[in-house]
Design a protein around this motif. Structure first.
Motif, mmCIF file in Angstrom:
data_model
loop_
_atom_site.group_PDB
_atom_site.id
_atom_site.type_symbol
_atom_site.label_atom_id
_atom_site.label_comp_id
_atom_site.label_asym_id
_atom_site.label_seq_id
_atom_site.Cartn_x
_atom_site.Cartn_y
_atom_site.Cartn_z
ATOM 1 N N PRO A 181 0.824 -1.219 0.000
ATOM 2 C CA PRO A 181 0.000 0.000 0.000
ATOM 3 C C PRO A 181 0.856 1.267 0.000
ATOM 4 O O PRO A 181 1.908 1.322 0.658
ATOM 5 C CB PRO A 181 -0.801 -0.118 1.304
ATOM 6 N N VAL A 182 0.401 2.265 -0.711
ATOM 7 C CA VAL A 182 1.103 3.553 -0.738
ATOM 8 C C VAL A 182 1.229 4.122 0.672
ATOM 9 O O VAL A 182 2.227 4.788 0.999
ATOM 10 C CB VAL A 182 0.365 4.543 -1.672
ATOM 11 N N LYS A 183 0.260 3.820 1.535
ATOM 12 C CA LYS A 183 0.308 4.323 2.908
ATOM 13 C C LYS A 183 1.486 3.742 3.696
ATOM 14 O O LYS A 183 1.822 4.232 4.781
ATOM 15 C CB LYS A 183 -1.015 4.041 3.636
ATOM 16 N N ASN A 184 2.141 2.713 3.155
ATOM 17 C CA ASN A 184 3.292 2.105 3.826
ATOM 18 C C ASN A 184 4.613 2.746 3.403
ATOM 19 O O ASN A 184 5.680 2.280 3.779
ATOM 20 C CB ASN A 184 3.357 0.601 3.548
ATOM 21 N N LEU A 185 4.537 3.815 2.611
ATOM 22 C CA LEU A 185 5.740 4.581 2.291
ATOM 23 C C LEU A 185 6.250 5.223 3.577
ATOM 24 O O LEU A 185 5.493 5.846 4.321
ATOM 25 C CB LEU A 185 5.420 5.664 1.259
ATOM 26 N N LEU A 186 7.549 5.070 3.846
ATOM 27 C CA LEU A 186 8.141 5.636 5.049
ATOM 28 C C LEU A 186 8.782 6.976 4.696
ATOM 29 O O LEU A 186 9.694 7.044 3.866
ATOM 30 C CB LEU A 186 9.193 4.673 5.612
ATOM 31 N N GLY A 187 8.277 8.026 5.302
ATOM 32 C CA GLY A 187 8.781 9.357 4.970
ATOM 33 C C GLY A 187 8.314 9.787 3.594
ATOM 34 O O GLY A 187 7.201 9.488 3.174
ATOM 35 N N GLU A 188 9.210 10.453 2.857
ATOM 36 C CA GLU A 188 8.873 10.976 1.535
ATOM 37 C C GLU A 188 9.491 10.116 0.436
ATOM 38 O O GLU A 188 10.562 9.524 0.615
ATOM 39 C CB GLU A 188 9.387 12.407 1.391
ATOM 40 N N GLU A 189 8.816 10.069 -0.692
ATOM 41 C CA GLU A 189 9.359 9.350 -1.849
ATOM 42 C C GLU A 189 10.639 10.045 -2.325
ATOM 43 O O GLU A 189 10.718 11.274 -2.390
ATOM 44 C CB GLU A 189 8.322 9.320 -2.968
ATOM 45 N N GLY A 190 11.649 9.240 -2.633
ATOM 46 C CA GLY A 190 12.913 9.775 -3.129
ATOM 47 C C GLY A 190 13.887 10.209 -2.051
ATOM 48 O O GLY A 190 15.015 10.626 -2.348
ATOM 49 N N LYS A 191 13.485 10.093 -0.782
ATOM 50 C CA LYS A 191 14.364 10.504 0.316
ATOM 51 C C LYS A 191 15.019 9.313 1.031
ATOM 52 O O LYS A 191 15.726 9.489 2.020
ATOM 53 C CB LYS A 191 13.565 11.319 1.340
ATOM 54 N N GLY A 192 14.789 8.097 0.512
ATOM 55 C CA GLY A 192 15.260 6.903 1.209
ATOM 56 C C GLY A 192 16.756 6.871 1.460
ATOM 57 O O GLY A 192 17.221 6.476 2.533
ATOM 58 N N PHE A 193 17.534 7.271 0.458
ATOM 59 C CA PHE A 193 18.997 7.238 0.595
ATOM 60 C C PHE A 193 19.441 8.169 1.718
ATOM 61 O O PHE A 193 20.320 7.821 2.515
ATOM 62 C CB PHE A 193 19.662 7.630 -0.722
ATOM 63 N N TYR A 194 18.823 9.329 1.810
ATOM 64 C CA TYR A 194 19.179 10.289 2.860
ATOM 65 C C TYR A 194 18.819 9.738 4.241
ATOM 66 O O TYR A 194 19.574 9.923 5.206
ATOM 67 C CB TYR A 194 18.462 11.621 2.620
ATOM 68 N N TYR A 195 17.664 9.069 4.334
ATOM 69 C CA TYR A 195 17.260 8.475 5.608
ATOM 70 C C TYR A 195 18.265 7.400 6.033
ATOM 71 O O TYR A 195 18.643 7.307 7.207
ATOM 72 C CB TYR A 195 15.867 7.840 5.498
#
Length: 382
Positions: A222-236
């Motif tokens: 589900p889209v609601k399971n995106l953690l934080g913002e899209e495209g920010k994963g590497f920074y996290y």
């Protein structure tokens, strides 16, 4: 040495945890190693006693503690055995992502069960063709309506068999440059359609720690399971790796301390040529040298823990600690096994298990070669 960031309350917590582990872990640890799994019941007992994610806010069922409590849990688990690393990964590596980047509804849904032990977590970055080179992961997540369709494979995943929640690094944008800007983090739940587990991997060490392959074939997340913002994963990921590497360095240090401790006791009792081998100058010098290097490592780690608790950026220093102490751990294991003689090669002796288990610490959380490139960059050498 005195840990200046610990109070009387911390030490009461340590005493309680140590008693718990003596009852619930130590008697069963070799059985878990033989069975190649730590039972879920142990996780539930940890949660019931407040030993999972104590730093989480009381609003979600935590104790709102400082990192000093995590240090105590890491140390006491490692004293029992390195295969309990999955608990520290859950506590101090995976759940902090949810705590830091999760939306309020995600926290309300997941954190209480992470604290109780009902949910076991994992993080999936490594792939068959991408380890240290994280920007080149191939697992994709394409948005279709209210779901992402995820395809790809992950490997070497700690808690891979037991995990109820898996944070996965995926490419949500495969065309953007530089490539790392296309990475996002998704939380995959265990019953997700299209998500399956491959084989439990047969490792050199950490036998009771469940490590597995994870497979995503048109998995519907589900889209609601995106953690934080899209495209920010590497920074996290980069933001949280400081704590992850500090945890690994601490585990390697505690293991090294334990190896010298058991070896010192062994050489006092082992007789050769009419006296204990601990009376031989070579034995004494070897153990003195190891004990000195470990003490230096302990001093360094204690400083870094305090600076980390103060919120300082210590990526360079943590990278130094991670490579130096894990390399030291391998040296300690080799020297201590040698001092055990033939008995060191026997599985019934703790040193044999420690020798096997310590090897991977210089590999995971970023290889020691990667640590050196990070240090070089921070020294302005690139």
């Amino acid at each position: 040495m005195k840990q200046f960031y610990l109070t009387r309350e911390h030490e009461i917590f340590r005493t309680s945890l140590r008693k718990f582990l003596q009852k619930e872990a130590v008697p069963y640890y070799e059985e878990w190693e033989a069975n190649r799994i730590v039972p879920r019941e142990f996780w539930l007992k940890l949660g019931n006693e407040g030993f999972l994610c104590p730093y989480i806010d009381e609003e979600y069922g935590g104790l709102n503690t400082d990192f000093g409590y995590s240090v105590i849990i890491i140390e006491e688990l490692e004293k029992v055995g390195s295969s309990l690393v999955g608990v520290s990964l859950h506590n101090d590596i995976v759940v902090p992502y949810i705590d830091a980047y999760g939306k309020d509804q995600q926290k309300k849904e997941w954190l209480p069960k992470c604290i109780s032990g009902e949910y076991i977590t994992a993080i999936a970055m490594t792939e068959p063709g991408a380890g240290s080179d994280l920007a080149n992961i191939k697992t994709t997540a394409i948005k279709q309506g209210d779901h992402y369709i995820v395809n790809g494979e992950k490997t070497f995943i700690t808690n891979g068999i037991h995990s109820d929640l898996v944070i996965i690094a995926v490419k949500t944008d495969t065309s953007i440059q530089p490539a790392y800007k296309g990475i996002s983090l998704l939380v995959v739940e265990k019953d997700t359609i299209g998500f399956s587990r491959g084989k439990k991997l047969n490792k050199v060490g950490l036998h009771s720690q469940d490590t597995a392959e994870l497979i995503f074939q048109d998995a519907k997340v589900p889209v609601k399971n995106l953690l934080g913002e899209e495209g920010k994963g590497f920074y996290y990921l980069m933001d949280k790796l400081q704590q992850e590497r500090l945890v690994v360095a601490l585990e390697a240090l505690v293991s090294s301390e334990e190896m010298v401790k058991v070896t010192t006791e062994y050489v006092k009792n082992r007789k050769a040529f009419g006296k204990s081998i601990g009376q031989f100058q070579n034995t004494q010098f070897k153990l003195v040298e190891l004990a000195t290097e470990i003490e230096i490592g302990r001093t360094f780690i204690e400083r870094l823990i305090m600076e980390h608790m103060e919120g300082k950026d210590i990526v360079k220093q943590v990278s130094m600690a991670k490579w130096w102490i894990t390399d030291l751990g391998k040296k300690v294991a080799s020297e201590c096994l040698q001092l055990h003689g033939g008995y060191g090669y026997m599985e019934e002796y703790e040193i044999a298990r420690r020798f096997r288990d310590i090897q991977v610490m210089s590999i995971y959380a970023g290889t020691n070669e990667i640590m050196k490139t990070i240090i070089a960059k921070n020294m302005g050498l690139n």
